[in-house]
Design an enzyme around this catalytic site. Structure first.
Site: not given
Length: 483
Positions: A34, A75, A282
């Site tokens: 990834r 964010r 995750t």
């Protein structure tokens, strides 16, 4: 040593930049590399992709590349001192107009102006994956006024989620559009779309990939509450994708940890029912960022995902930035192999009462049921152009390994993500038609996957270089003269 059925996705980063580290990851069991486009620059991604391709080729294995788009991560901006300590009961503001590098104890800038339109009094905002929780008191023209309900240290550039979802940011940013062209340049097998809201977001991503002349398969990251609000929404998103990722970080923040395990199981089930690949991701072994051994809870988490028949489990910071990246892959490999000994992995009721819509699909499912019920079968062989037949095969619960034989590098890379499927380069066009069956079995025999006396099932089409052409199945015994 049995072949592991559950695949491992490992994220590359500063801890795994070198040729030696990538080689060690592959040896430890990495099936998919990834590249996280949220970090690093294009040249760094190009170099990592080049190293993966070269090392995999040298080792004679097939490792897929997955490009993970950053998406519209909402964010906060930055603090003058890098961070602040927020305590429960304190007031705190999120401001559209405040300077982006001058946050303090009372206020911080945000990079998402629409937050003031998306929020209402009473909403809960979760910062830094829920480590800090704010209750919205009121919304002004350029700021959201909050009270801290769960305090902690808040540092620069941490993410914002709203409990229950509903933030309206578009799934594909200008950066994502550039990164799609980069994924096309690097001939990646998979591209993951972050924070898709619905099927339209995936259709747009597919168009952008097609415009870039990419054959990559699209993975929808399920991480918004809206995506799992009901089964119709979830099924629509899955249907528009080639696969999904259970992205448990942001999803868990938005829907709450108590709901997450049930939703994870639902996503895996619904994806497999629609013949789509599924990655569970995750914090699967997050303690291994700083520890050479996983916790018992992490072992259970990975094992349960394998038992639920996820196609792959994923490592993020564990391999990208952790102190023990190789050990993390080895631990995941060991846990998956242990889970796959469970007898539920040898029985399937998949689509028993449904009609089949395609010839190749019918042959694929028939082969798997024959293999599961005919003693002595040790392997399934499928000659494939696109990888569709082994994909359908891998939706069936079975203890049998599936070997996808193809002349196409992109297909061999693609099947690296499919549960229980191993790719082998094989070009039937180079072989006399009467010798193809024998050559296919010999390829497995030479690699040590079968032995004389074993039964194998082989599927293929009458015409090679034809996608969707699988129309025949044969039971063959290794060691016999085959035609």
């Amino acid at each position: 040593m049995p072949l592991r059925r559950t695949k491992i996705v490992a994220t590359l980063g500063p801890a795994t930049n070198s040729r030696d580290r990538i080689a060690a990851l592959i040896d430890a069991g990495m099936n998919v590399a990834r590249l996280n486009f949220s970090h690093g620059n294009p040249d760094e991604h190009r170099e990592r992709a080049r190293l993966v391709r070269e090392v995999a080729r040298d080792k004679g294995v097939h490792v897929a590349l997955l490009g993970d788009l950053q998406g519209p991560k909402i964010r906060i901006a930055r603090f003058s001192d890098g961070s602040v300590q927020l305590d429960a009961g304190e007031r705190f503001r999120l401001s559209v107009s405040h300077p982006l590098d001058q946050g303090d104890q009372d206020i911080v800038g945000i990079d998402y102006p629409e937050l003031v339109n998306d929020c209402r009094a009473g909403d809960e905002l979760l910062l830094d994956d829920g480590r800090v929780v704010l209750r919205v008191d009121s919304v002004g023209r350029d700021e959201v006024r909050c009270t801290v309900t769960s305090g902690g240290i808040l540092s620069n550039n941490k993410g914002i989620n709203r409990r229950g979802g509903g933030l309206s940011a578009a799934a594909l940013t200008d950066k994502d559009r550039f990164d799609i062209t980069l994924a096309a340049e690097l001939q990646m097998e998979y591209v993951a779309v972050s924070f898709p809201r619905n099927a339209d977001d995936m259709r747009l991503a597919r168009k952008l990939l097609k415009d870039s002349e990419s054959q990559a398969w699209l993975i929808a990251k399920i991480e918004r509450a809206e995506a799992v609000a009901d089964e119709q929404a979830l099924d629509g998103l899955i249907s528009a994708s080639d696969g999904v990722m259970v992205a448990r970080g942001d999803l868990g923040v938005e829907i709450g940890d108590a709901e997450l395990v049930g939703i994870q199981k639902l996503i895996i089930t619904r994806a497999r029912q629609q013949n789509k690949v599924v990655i569970t991701a995750t914090q699967m072994m997050e303690s291994m960022i700083n520890s050479p051994m996983p916790t018992r809870a992490e072992v259970s988490d990975v094992a349960n995902a394998a038992l639920d028949y996820t196609d792959a489990v994923m490592l993020s910071a564990e391999t990208a930035a952790g102190n023990y990246p190789i050990e993390a892959v080895k631990s995941m490999d060991r846990v998956c192999l242990g889970a796959e000994k469970h007898p539920t992995s040898q029985h399937s009721g998949h689509r028993l009462k449904q009609q089949f819509s395609r010839c190749d699909e019918t042959v694929a499912l028939a082969a798997m049921y024959a293999g599961n019920h005919f003693p002595g079968v040790t392997a399934i062989i499928t000659l494939t152009e696109s990888g569709y037949t082994p994909l359908i095969m891998s939706r069936i619960r079975s203890h049998l390994p599936i070997f996808a034989l193809s002349p196409h590098a992109e297909t061999l890379g693609r099947v690296a993500l499919f549960r229980g499927v191993t790719g082998i380069r094989f070009n039937p066009v180079e072989i006399t038609s009467s010798d193809v069956n024998q050559a296919a079995v010999n390829a497995l025999l030479q690699a040590g996957h079968v032995k004389a006396g074993d039964w194998v099932i082989l599927t293929k089409g009458d015409v090679y270089n034809s996608r969707g052409g699988t129309n025949s199945m044969k039971l063959l015994q290794v060691g016999e003269r085959l035609v």
